[in-house]
Scaffold this active site. Structure first.
Site, short mmCIF file in Angstrom:
data_model
loop_
_atom_site.label_atom_id
_atom_site.label_comp_id
_atom_site.label_asym_id
_atom_site.label_seq_id
_atom_site.Cartn_x
_atom_site.Cartn_y
_atom_site.Cartn_z
N VAL A 157 61.28 72.45 76.35
CA VAL A 157 60.97 73.19 75.12
C VAL A 157 62.23 73.45 74.31
O VAL A 157 62.24 73.30 73.08
CB VAL A 157 60.23 74.52 75.44
CG1 VAL A 157 59.98 75.30 74.16
CG2 VAL A 157 58.91 74.23 76.15
N GLU A 216 52.60 71.92 88.51
CA GLU A 216 53.83 72.22 89.23
C GLU A 216 53.66 71.91 90.72
O GLU A 216 52.55 71.90 91.23
CB GLU A 216 54.16 73.72 89.10
CG GLU A 216 54.18 74.26 87.70
CD GLU A 216 55.46 73.91 86.97
OE1 GLU A 216 56.47 73.64 87.64
OE2 GLU A 216 55.43 73.90 85.72
N LYS A 254 48.79 85.63 79.59
CA LYS A 254 48.50 85.36 78.18
C LYS A 254 47.38 86.27 77.68
O LYS A 254 47.44 86.80 76.56
CB LYS A 254 48.11 83.90 78.00
CG LYS A 254 49.26 82.93 78.33
CD LYS A 254 48.75 81.50 78.44
CE LYS A 254 49.86 80.52 78.76
NZ LYS A 254 49.34 79.20 79.20
#
Lengths: 428, 428
Positions: free
Chosen positions: A15, A191, A206
C-alpha cells in the site's frame, strides 16, 4: 499556487508503494484537484534497501518510525499496521506534534480511535481513515458527509475480501472451506495465519468504525459479536442456493432504543439482495437512512491501488482544507454505546443438522423446534448414502433469536445428531 | 455553539417539502454533525396557501423568487427547476449577492453550470449540486472527493429512474413500451409529457455534470449523443435475455486522447454486470479509476426523501465549512472539452431486423454485415407466424461503430426489411 502539502509516510509495503505511485503518476491531476501539490518528504520502513519498485531516494529516510512525527511534514500517513506498537506510538506522537494523521489501520482505530480523535480535536488537526474500511470505497465519506442528513437505521455489508473470495469460490466450485482456504493461501489471497480474516475479527474492526461514524457513538469494538466462516461447509452453500440464498460474511450494525447492536457472522443473503451479487474479493456496504433509503457502495476492498486511492483521497481533503471531526461530530457529541441485547431480536434463521442413522431423528428435531416456539418455513433432508448419516437443513419463520438458541440447546448432546448443529442468520 | 446556517428555500414542491421535513425531524442529529443548527429562514413558491403537509408559517414568505437572494440568509436552495427563467435569475442574483447556492437543477447546470461556478468562485461562496445527479446517491461527492486521487477512465450509469422503471417492467412482464409508459403515467412515475425522461435528455443533463467533475473539463452538454428508449420493443428485451443481457438506458462518458466521449443510449448490459441488477426506479453510477478500479454507487435516484437528503448533505458541508470548487477544481483549471469522434470506437452491437416474407433475406443481411466488415457472434431468427414476417437479432463481435452503421446503411430501403432496423451498443 499554495505551498505543497508535505507528507511523511510510515510503512512501505504494497500500500505504501501504491501511495507513492499514485502521487507520482497522477501528480498533475491531483495538484489541480487539491489546489496545491501533495509531496512526500520523508519515509520510514523496516528495511531501507528492499526493492519496492518505486524510487524512494528523493525522500528523507527515517529509521525510527515514531521519529517521523518530528520531521518537517504537515501530515503523517501510517501504513505500518497493528493495533498497538509502533503504529500507535507514531499516531500519538504525530497528533501531539500538531500534525495531521492519515491511517489505514482498522485494528488501531477499533481499539484506540476515540483517544486519537480526541487528540486530533485538541490539536485542531485532521485524523482521517478512509482506507481503514472497505479499501478504495469512499464509505467513511459516504456516511460522514454523503448521508449526513439522515438518521441511519442500519449499516451493514461485506467487509472482508478474503472471506468473500473463499465463500464465492466455494459457491462456484462446490468445494469445501479448508480446500479453498489452502488455495487462497497459496495464491497470496489469504495470510499464512488467516484467523484475523476468516474468524471475522478484521470485519469487526471495520464494523465498529462504521458504527461510530454512522450513529455518532463512541467506538465499541468489544461489543461486536463475532464469528467467521470456518464452520460453513459446501453443503450449506448448496442447500442455501436451493432455497434462494447465498452465504456471505456480513457485518451488521443497528442503533435503536435498546442500544447499539453489532455483529459479524456468516449470513444467508436472499439472491435478490445486492449483497448476493458481490463476489470475489469485492466489498460492499449498505446504508439505510431515514430519508435517503438504501444506499449501496461497492468496490475493491483491498489491494495496493484501491487502498492507496483512499489514502490519497484523505490527503486531498486535507490539502483542500475540507476536513472536520473524525467521527462526523466532535468527540464530546458522541454518545456512549451500550450493547443491545440480542435474544429478543426477531429474524429468520438457517439451521443445519447432521443426523445419525436412527429412527425418529427428524421427529426429535421437529419437536425441539416446536417446543422452543420456532416454526419451520422450509426443510430439506438429504441422505449421505456412504455413511448412513443424513443432512437436514431448515429455514425458520421469523422468531426471537433466543428461541432458536433454545431449540438448539434442547438438541445439544442428543444421540440423534452426528456432530454439532450449525446455524446462520438470514439477512432481511 | 456557532451561529446557525441560515437557509432560504425556493420551490416548495415534493422535494422542498422533503427538505423542510428532514431539517425538522433530524434537527438534533444534523446540528451535532454540522457543528451548528441549519435553519430555514425564508421560502418562496408559486402558491402561498397550498397545503404541503409542512408548516411554513415560521418562515418569511417571499413572493418574488429572485428576491430570496436579498433576504437575510447565508445560502439559497433552489428547487424551482427549469434551465433558465426564475431558477437562473435566482442563481445569478444569489451568487452576485455573495451567498452560497445549492441546487438540484440538472438542466440549469448542464446549460449554465460554468457561468455559475465562475460566479461562485469570484464571490468565494459554495455552489453545490449533489441532488442534481442520481437523487440521494452521493456520487458528485464520490467523484469530487472519494475518487479524487484517480485519473477517471470512464464514468457511466443508470441515471434516469423513469426509464429504468419502464425497462424493468417491460422485462418482468413481457409488455411493450407504450403500454408500460401509459401505466407509469397513470401511477405518477412518469410525467404527462415524458419526453425529457424517455428520450434521454434528463440522463444527458446528469451525464454532462458527472463528466465535468470526473474529468476536470468544462461542461459540454451539447456534445452528448442522446437517444432514449422509445424504440425498444418487448422482443428486444426477450432476445437480449436469451443471449445473456438486460436492456438499460446507460449514460457513458470517457475522456481520452481523442477527446471527451459522452453518450446516453439504450444498451445491452451483460447479466453479470452490476448495472444488470439495478431494477425499478433505482439509479447506479460506476466510476472506473486508474487506482481504485471499479466503484459502484447505487440508491434511489429520485423522490422527495432521497433528493432532500442530498440537498441537506450539501448544506451540512457548507455549515461545516467543508467545500471548495464546484467542479472539483477551479474553473481556470478545467480543460476545454472537445468531442471525441465515435465512428472509430470499437465495441459489440445488438441489431434487430424485421424481415419481410421473402426468400434470401437472411443472406442479404449476412452479406451486408460481411461487406461492412462486421462479424456475427450470435444470431437468432424467429418467425412471427401471424403475418409471415420474421425477427432476426444479431450480436456482433467487436467492430468499429462506423462499420456497424455502414452495414445498416447498406440495408436501408431494402425490400427485404419490414420496418427500420434498430441497434444498441453492448456495454463492455
Amino acid at each position: 499556487m499554495t505551498a505543497a502539502l508535505r507528507v511523511a509516510l510510515a510503512g512501505l509495503g504494497t500500500v505504501g508503494g501504491g501511495v507513492i505511485r499514485v502521487l507520482q503518476q497522477n501528480r498533475e491531476l491531483i495538484t489541480r484537484r487539491a489546489g496545491r501539490p501533495i509531496e512526500i518528504v520523508a519515509v520510514s520502513a523496516r528495511d531501507r534497501s528492499k526493492d519496492r519498485g518505486v524510487d524512494i531516494s528523493g525522500f528523507e529516510w527515517v529509521d525510527d518510525t515514531s521519529a517521523l512525527a518530528a520531521c518537517d511534514a504537515d501530515v503523517v500517513v501510517e501504513l505500518v499496521g497493528g493495533a498497538d506498537g509502533p503504529a500507535l506510538a507514531l499516531a500519538r506522537a504525530t497528533l501531539a506534534a500538531g500534525k495531521g494523521f492519515v491511517t489505514a489501520n482498522k485494528a488501531m482505530l477499533a481499539h484506540h480511535g476515540l483517544e486519537l480523535a480526541n487528540a486530533a480535536e485538541g490539536a485542531k488537526v485532521p485524523l482521517k481513515f478512509e482506507a481503514a474500511v472497505a479499501g478504495g470505497i469512499p464509505v467513511i465519506k459516504g456516511l460522514r458527509e454523503g448521508a449526513a442528513a439522515n438518521a441511519i437505521d442500519r449499516v451493514y455489508g461485506i467487509l472482508n475480501g478474503t472471506c468473500n473470495f473463499i465463500l464465492s469460490k466455494m459457491e462456484a466450485e462446490g468445494r469445501d472451506f479448508a480446500d479453498v482456504l489452502a488455495e487462497a493461501q497459496a495464491l497470496g489471497y489469504a495470510e499464512s495465519d488467516p484467523s484475523f480474516d476468516i474468524d471475522g475479527v478484521d470485519a469487526a474492526h471495520k464494523l465498529s468504525i462504521l458504527s461510530s461514524v454512522a450513529f455518532g457513538m463512541k467506538p465499541a469494538f468489544g461489543d461486536v459479536a463475532v464469528s467467521g466462516i470456518r464452520d460453513v461447509i459446501a453443503a450449506d452453500i448448496a442447500e442455501a442456493a436451493a432455497l434462494g440464498y447465498r452465504v456471505r460474511l456480513v457485518g451488521v450494525a443497528e442503533a435503536g432504543a435498546s442500544g447499539l447492536f453489532q455483529r459479524v457472522h456468516a449470513h444467508l443473503v436472499p439472491t435478490h439482495h445486492p449483497l448476493a451479487h458481490v463476489t470475489g474479493s469485492t466489498n460492499a456496504v449498505v446504508v439505510d437512512g431515514n430519508y435517503v433509503g438504501r444506499l449501496l457502495f461497492q468496490g475493491a476492498g483491498a489491494g495496493d491501488g484501491p487502498t492507496a486511492s483512499a489514502v490519497v483521497a484523505d490527503l486531498i481533503d486535507i490539502a483542500r482544507g475540507e476536513f472536520g471531526p473524525a467521527y462526523a461530530m466532535p468527540v464530546a457529541s458522541l454518545a456512549e454505546a451500550s450493547p443491545a441485547p440480542t435474544g429478543e431480536r426477531r429474524g429468520r434463521a438457517y439451521l443445519r443438522f447432521t443426523l445419525a442413522d436412527r429412527v425418529g431423528v427428524l421427529a426429535e428435531i421437529a419437536a425441539a423446534m416446536r417446543d422452543a416456539g420456532v416454526s419451520i418455513e422450509s426443510l430439506i433432508q438429504r441422505a449421505a448414502p456412504e455413511d448412513g448419516t443424513a443432512l437436514v437443513v431448515i429455514v425458520t419463520h421469523e422468531a426471537p433469536e433466543s428461541h432458536v438458541e433454545a431449540a438448539l440447546e434442547r438438541l445439544r448432546g442428543s444421540q440423534s445428531l452426528a456432530g454439532e448443529p450449525f446455524w446462520m442468520h438470514i439477512l432481511d
